[in-house]
Each structure stands twice: as C-alpha cells, then as structure tokens.
Design an enzyme around this catalytic site. Sequence first.
Site, mmCIF file in Angstrom:
data_model
loop_
_atom_site.group_PDB
_atom_site.id
_atom_site.type_symbol
_atom_site.label_atom_id
_atom_site.label_comp_id
_atom_site.label_asym_id
_atom_site.label_seq_id
_atom_site.Cartn_x
_atom_site.Cartn_y
_atom_site.Cartn_z
ATOM 1 N N ARG A 53 19.575 52.909 6.643
ATOM 2 C CA ARG A 53 20.010 53.900 7.632
ATOM 3 C C ARG A 53 19.051 54.070 8.806
ATOM 4 O O ARG A 53 19.477 54.069 9.968
ATOM 5 C CB ARG A 53 20.216 55.268 6.968
ATOM 6 C CG ARG A 53 21.634 55.505 6.477
ATOM 7 C CD ARG A 53 21.608 56.468 5.323
ATOM 8 N NE ARG A 53 20.864 55.866 4.234
ATOM 9 C CZ ARG A 53 21.399 55.053 3.341
ATOM 10 N NH1 ARG A 53 22.672 54.816 3.359
ATOM 11 N NH2 ARG A 53 20.674 54.480 2.395
ATOM 12 N N THR A 54 17.774 54.231 8.522
ATOM 13 C CA THR A 54 16.846 54.516 9.625
ATOM 14 C C THR A 54 16.798 53.328 10.581
ATOM 15 O O THR A 54 16.920 53.481 11.801
ATOM 16 C CB THR A 54 15.438 54.846 9.077
ATOM 17 O OG1 THR A 54 15.577 55.914 8.135
ATOM 18 C CG2 THR A 54 14.502 55.285 10.184
ATOM 19 N N LYS A 81 -1.488 35.113 8.918
ATOM 20 C CA LYS A 81 -2.689 34.337 9.261
ATOM 21 C C LYS A 81 -3.934 35.221 9.229
ATOM 22 O O LYS A 81 -4.991 34.831 9.671
ATOM 23 C CB LYS A 81 -2.550 33.752 10.666
ATOM 24 C CG LYS A 81 -1.340 32.882 10.884
ATOM 25 C CD LYS A 81 -1.357 32.375 12.330
ATOM 26 C CE LYS A 81 -0.014 31.842 12.741
ATOM 27 N NZ LYS A 81 0.040 31.572 14.187
ATOM 28 N N ARG A 102 7.794 52.022 10.437
ATOM 29 C CA ARG A 102 7.817 52.552 9.060
ATOM 30 C C ARG A 102 6.750 51.806 8.277
ATOM 31 O O ARG A 102 6.668 50.577 8.353
ATOM 32 C CB ARG A 102 9.187 52.340 8.424
ATOM 33 C CG ARG A 102 9.188 52.644 6.933
ATOM 34 C CD ARG A 102 10.558 52.647 6.341
ATOM 35 N NE ARG A 102 11.288 53.857 6.707
ATOM 36 C CZ ARG A 102 12.427 54.244 6.135
ATOM 37 N NH1 ARG A 102 12.960 53.508 5.166
ATOM 38 N NH2 ARG A 102 13.033 55.348 6.513
ATOM 39 N N HIS A 130 8.785 62.100 7.675
ATOM 40 C CA HIS A 130 9.914 61.345 8.221
ATOM 41 C C HIS A 130 10.560 62.247 9.286
ATOM 42 O O HIS A 130 11.657 62.774 9.095
ATOM 43 C CB HIS A 130 10.881 61.024 7.086
ATOM 44 C CG HIS A 130 11.889 59.956 7.399
ATOM 45 N ND1 HIS A 130 12.145 59.508 8.675
ATOM 46 C CD2 HIS A 130 12.717 59.255 6.581
ATOM 47 C CE1 HIS A 130 13.085 58.575 8.622
ATOM 48 N NE2 HIS A 130 13.441 58.396 7.361
HETATM 49 C C1 NCD Z 1 14.796 58.202 3.007
HETATM 50 C C2 NCD Z 1 13.460 57.596 3.265
HETATM 51 O O1 NCD Z 1 13.345 56.414 3.608
HETATM 52 O O2 NCD Z 1 12.512 58.345 3.142
HETATM 53 N N1 NCD Z 1 15.857 57.444 3.478
HETATM 54 C C3 NCD Z 1 16.218 57.596 4.784
HETATM 55 O O3 NCD Z 1 15.438 57.367 5.682
HETATM 56 N N2 NCD Z 1 17.453 58.030 5.021
HETATM 57 C C4 NCD Z 1 14.991 58.692 1.629
HETATM 58 C C5 NCD Z 1 14.731 57.775 0.487
HETATM 59 O O4 NCD Z 1 14.348 56.623 0.631
HETATM 60 O O5 NCD Z 1 14.952 58.254 -0.622
#
Ligand code: NCD
Length: 306
Positions: A53-54, A81, A102, A130
């Site tokens: 999703r993100t 490398k 991320r 997040h």
């Molecule tokens: C979440 C995350 O990555 O923290 N997912 C998201 O971004 N919608 C929740 C999760 O991984 O449980």
Amino acid sequence: MMRHLLDVASLTEKQVQTIFLNALRYQQFTKQPPKYKDCPKIISTMFFEPSTRTLMSFQSAAYRLGANILQYEHATSSAKKGETIEDTITTMSQYSDALIIRHPQEGIMQHLSKYSKVPIINAGDGKGEHPTQALLDVFTILPYINRIINTQQKIVITFVGDLKNGRTVHSTLALLDKLYNNIEFYFVQDGNLILDEWYTMNLRNPFYEKPSIESIIGITDVLYMTRIQKERITDLNTLQIVGKKQILTKSLLEQSKPNTIVLHPLPRTDELPTELDNDPKCKFVEQMKNGVFVRMAILDYLLSDT
Ligand code: NCD
C-alpha cells in the site's frame, strides 16, 4: 526552506490542515489535470522493507500529480559493492525532487536527512513511526467523528493488537493527540506486546489499558485493529508472545455502537476476519483509497517550494 516529513512531532496543526484540505480536493476532483504536467518532478522511492500500500499509493499519487518515479532497488544497487546508505542518499538526492524512504531501523530518518538535498518522507522506520499513514488514518476518521468533535463530547478511540511494534499505532496516536483534546484512548494489546511508555508519556488526552475488545467495544467510536508484527519479534525475550491474541469477531462487532467504525492499516492476518469485510462499519478499503489523496497532498506540500 526545505521541509522533510520525518515524524508526527514535527508536523504543525497548520501543515496538517493544509494537507487535509488539499487531500479533500483531490478526493473530490480526481480528474483534474496533473499539477506537474509542464514541469515534471522526479520522486524516488527507496524501500528497504516490503510494502504494497505505501509504495503503490505513493507511486499512484505521484503519477496522478504528473510526477515521474525513480524506484531504487536495493538488491541490484551499489550497496552490494559496499556503498554506505549515507552515500546512497547523497546520490539519490542529486537525481530527485523528493525521496520516499522506508527502512527497518527505528529513528534512522533524522540521520539520513542530513545527506539529502531534497525533502525526505518517512514511509516507515522499523517499529518507530509511519507519519503518512497517520495522516491518512486521521483523514479517514475525521468525517465520522466530526459530529462528536463539534459537540465536545468524548471520542473513544481503541487501538488493538501489537502496540509494541506497530508503527502506525505510534504515529496515529500521536497525531490524534496533537489535533484533539476530547479523546479517550484505550489500548487492547496482543499478549505482552505492550505500547512503550515513550508513546504515552507526553499524551495530553487520558489513556487506559483494557484486557479485551469485549470490555471496550460497547463505548468505542473508532476501533483501530493491527496485526502482530512477526518480522520485528526477533529477540529471544519477546519471541514468545505470552498471552492472548485479540481477534475481532462478528459477534463482538455486533456489540458496538451504531456509528462505530473499524480501521486497519493492513496487511491483516486473522485479527480481522474476511467475513466482516462487507460490514458497513469496516472502513479499511476507504482508508487505503484515501492513502492516494493524502499522499498527493503530502507530495504537493513538500514539493511546492522546491
Ligand atoms: C503498515 C506498516 O508498514 O507499518 N502497513 C502500511 O503501511 N499500511 C502496517 C503493517 O505492516 O502491519
């Protein structure tokens, strides 16, 4: 001035309002012409952890704005490398107008931001934060609690699941607390996966622990479910999840108030059974869809003076 989005604490109420207003506009007018059509921006995604999703909603948001995407692939990069992450960030920031990152290491974004010439968006730092999920969560909740906000009645928000490792809980809790002062928070954790004091010590709204969904469902306005973050439960002390895992059953949901809503950042495991998917109280599809509009507004906000 260059702005990053690294955590909820550094967001101002004014910034949140601007982002929400723009997100609302994008939600209502999905067919408006892409903003960056004539002067395309380049946005890089750098994901060192899995995501559906993100990552996809940020890419969708960028395309809807008319921006282009560079997707950094760690597995085939010069990291293999021996290049450091600091040098990688310096490099990518030369090629991009914003970096969406991320990473599994909690708290790393502040450090990485020193190496970037362009805005960094934290798309999840380990079990830390997040912030963009928090913005889309609160954006989704808002229309359902507006009537309560306006009357200054108490809004009851219950977080359920792995509150220790769930970064969405950490950020969404912080953002709700920053914006409203008539909330009661309840925490129903999976066994011993309790919320670190770090996330509650500065809350201005009251908060309480509860042993089960059953004990709180009758007064909850917003039920925020989360999965156990298996991949983060690695050290020997917590490997053993001691105690009960919380599951939202049909009969529990039937005990909720008529206007209760259920959110989940997803992905889910068995805490949110698929038999509940068509229940009108479940808003997690709307929540994931809002991710695009809110992320369009976030990108737009951060790119507006680059
Ligand atoms: C979440 C995350 O990555 O923290 N997912 C998201 O971004 N919608 C929740 C999760 O991984 O449980």
